[in-house]
Design a protein around this motif. Structure first.
Motif, short mmCIF file in Angstrom:
data_model
loop_
_atom_site.label_atom_id
_atom_site.label_comp_id
_atom_site.label_asym_id
_atom_site.label_seq_id
_atom_site.Cartn_x
_atom_site.Cartn_y
_atom_site.Cartn_z
N PHE A 177 0.55 -1.95 -10.51
CA PHE A 177 1.89 -2.04 -11.08
C PHE A 177 2.67 -0.81 -10.64
O PHE A 177 2.39 0.30 -11.07
CB PHE A 177 1.77 -2.11 -12.59
CG PHE A 177 3.02 -2.42 -13.34
CD1 PHE A 177 4.10 -3.03 -12.74
CD2 PHE A 177 3.11 -2.12 -14.68
CE1 PHE A 177 5.25 -3.34 -13.44
CE2 PHE A 177 4.25 -2.42 -15.41
CZ PHE A 177 5.32 -3.02 -14.79
N ALA A 178 3.62 -1.01 -9.74
CA ALA A 178 4.35 0.12 -9.17
C ALA A 178 5.80 -0.25 -8.89
O ALA A 178 6.10 -1.39 -8.53
CB ALA A 178 3.68 0.56 -7.87
N VAL A 179 6.66 0.74 -9.06
CA VAL A 179 8.08 0.62 -8.70
C VAL A 179 8.41 1.83 -7.83
O VAL A 179 7.94 2.94 -8.09
CB VAL A 179 8.97 0.58 -9.96
CG1 VAL A 179 10.45 0.67 -9.59
CG2 VAL A 179 8.69 -0.68 -10.78
N VAL B 31 0.84 -1.20 0.00
CA VAL B 31 0.00 0.00 0.00
C VAL B 31 0.88 1.25 0.00
O VAL B 31 0.64 2.19 -0.78
CB VAL B 31 -0.98 -0.02 1.19
CG1 VAL B 31 -1.69 1.32 1.34
CG2 VAL B 31 -1.99 -1.15 1.03
N ASP B 32 1.91 1.27 0.81
CA ASP B 32 2.81 2.43 0.87
C ASP B 32 3.55 2.63 -0.46
O ASP B 32 3.64 3.75 -0.96
CB ASP B 32 3.82 2.24 2.01
CG ASP B 32 4.82 3.39 2.07
OD1 ASP B 32 4.39 4.53 2.34
OD2 ASP B 32 6.02 3.13 1.83
N LEU B 33 4.05 1.55 -1.02
CA LEU B 33 4.78 1.63 -2.29
C LEU B 33 3.89 2.17 -3.41
O LEU B 33 4.28 3.07 -4.16
CB LEU B 33 5.29 0.23 -2.67
CG LEU B 33 5.88 0.05 -4.06
CD1 LEU B 33 7.19 0.79 -4.19
CD2 LEU B 33 6.06 -1.43 -4.36
N VAL B 34 2.69 1.65 -3.52
CA VAL B 34 1.77 2.08 -4.57
C VAL B 34 1.38 3.55 -4.37
O VAL B 34 1.33 4.31 -5.34
CB VAL B 34 0.52 1.16 -4.61
CG1 VAL B 34 -0.55 1.71 -5.53
CG2 VAL B 34 0.93 -0.25 -5.04
N GLN B 35 1.17 3.94 -3.14
CA GLN B 35 0.83 5.33 -2.85
C GLN B 35 1.97 6.26 -3.27
O GLN B 35 1.75 7.30 -3.90
CB GLN B 35 0.50 5.51 -1.37
CG GLN B 35 -0.05 6.86 -1.02
CD GLN B 35 -1.45 7.11 -1.58
OE1 GLN B 35 -2.13 6.21 -2.03
NE2 GLN B 35 -1.85 8.37 -1.57
N ALA C 160 -6.19 7.85 -1.95
CA ALA C 160 -5.36 6.65 -1.90
C ALA C 160 -5.45 5.88 -3.22
O ALA C 160 -6.53 5.75 -3.78
CB ALA C 160 -5.77 5.76 -0.74
N ARG C 161 -4.35 5.38 -3.69
CA ARG C 161 -4.32 4.57 -4.92
C ARG C 161 -4.71 3.13 -4.61
O ARG C 161 -5.25 2.44 -5.46
CB ARG C 161 -2.93 4.64 -5.55
CG ARG C 161 -2.70 3.79 -6.77
CD ARG C 161 -3.60 4.21 -7.91
NE ARG C 161 -3.25 3.57 -9.15
CZ ARG C 161 -3.55 2.31 -9.48
NH1 ARG C 161 -4.19 1.54 -8.61
NH2 ARG C 161 -3.20 1.82 -10.65
N ALA C 162 -4.43 2.67 -3.40
CA ALA C 162 -4.78 1.31 -2.99
C ALA C 162 -5.04 1.30 -1.49
O ALA C 162 -4.44 2.07 -0.74
CB ALA C 162 -3.66 0.33 -3.33
N GLU C 163 -5.92 0.43 -1.07
CA GLU C 163 -6.25 0.26 0.34
C GLU C 163 -5.85 -1.14 0.77
O GLU C 163 -5.85 -2.08 -0.04
CB GLU C 163 -7.76 0.44 0.56
CG GLU C 163 -8.31 1.78 0.11
CD GLU C 163 -8.00 2.92 1.06
OE1 GLU C 163 -7.56 2.65 2.20
OE2 GLU C 163 -8.19 4.08 0.66
N ALA C 164 -5.55 -1.31 2.05
CA ALA C 164 -5.14 -2.62 2.57
C ALA C 164 -6.19 -3.70 2.31
O ALA C 164 -5.86 -4.82 1.92
CB ALA C 164 -4.83 -2.53 4.06
N ALA C 165 -7.46 -3.37 2.47
CA ALA C 165 -8.53 -4.36 2.26
C ALA C 165 -8.55 -4.83 0.80
O ALA C 165 -8.77 -6.02 0.52
CB ALA C 165 -9.88 -3.78 2.65
#
Length: 189
Positions: free
Chosen positions: A99-101, A25-29, A48-53
């Motif tokens: 998809f994140a780096v 989640v942190d990386l994607v954000q 947020a770009r992604a949530e934990a759930a």
């Protein structure tokens, strides 16, 4: 020098685990809503770009393969694919997403490694076409995907998230596809 604390380890690609969810989640954000890196959408989208759930649900789905790149205990990248049932013509598609780096590591080839690892596992599962939805107004992202074998289908779909988060009203997603192991005569789109 092997073992030198100043020399970072090369990332290892592996399936994601439940314990990875906070780092994913942190990386994607950071990659999509942060101020660094060329993949940021901060100028186009809030929130947020992604949530934990959401990530937890991905890990629980047998149709999803969530891959991470890890080095020295830290996640440097991630990508998921979700396989859809065959369509009426028998073509099996999978969607590429999350998809994140890490922005500090973008441009070093890790994204290409993650993408090709996903393609390899999809081929082993009988997938014919890999699809992605790319936020409009991002020609540099579309160009990257084109260099990696994707073609525009000419189709656009509504923004996948909450439209209230858009900083540009009406912004949608362009659909791109990459043929993997198509049967003769089958075309993407």
């Amino acid at each position: 020098m092997s073992g030198d604390a100043a020399t970072p380890s090369a990332p290892v690609l592996r399936p994601a685990r439940d314990g990875d969810i906070p780092q994913i989640v942190d990386l994607v954000q950071r990659a999509y809503r942060g101020e660094g890196g060329w993949t940021t959408e901060a100028h186009l989208v809030d929130g947020a770009r992604a949530e934990a759930a959401e990530v937890r649900d991905m890990l629980a789905s047998p149709a999803v393969h969530l891959l991470v790149a890890e080095a020295d205990g830290m996640l440097q990248g991630c990508a998921y694919t979700r396989i859809d049932p065959a369509d009426a013509t028998g073509v099996v598609r999978a969607e590429l997403g999350l998809f994140a780096v890490d922005p500090a590591l973008q441009g070093l080839g890790l994204g290409s490694r993650l993408l090709e690892a996903q393609v390899e596992q999809l081929l082993g599962r009988g997938v014919d076409v890999l699809m992605i939805q790319v936020l409009q107004s991002r020609p540099e992202l579309q160009a990257w995907y084109t260099r990696h074998g994707f073609v525009s289908t000419g189709q656009a779909v509504p923004f996948a998230g909450d439209p209230a988060l858009l900083k540009v009203a009406g912004l949608g997603m362009d659909v791109m596809e990459r043929p993997l192991a198509l049967s003769p005569g089958v075309q993407p789109g």
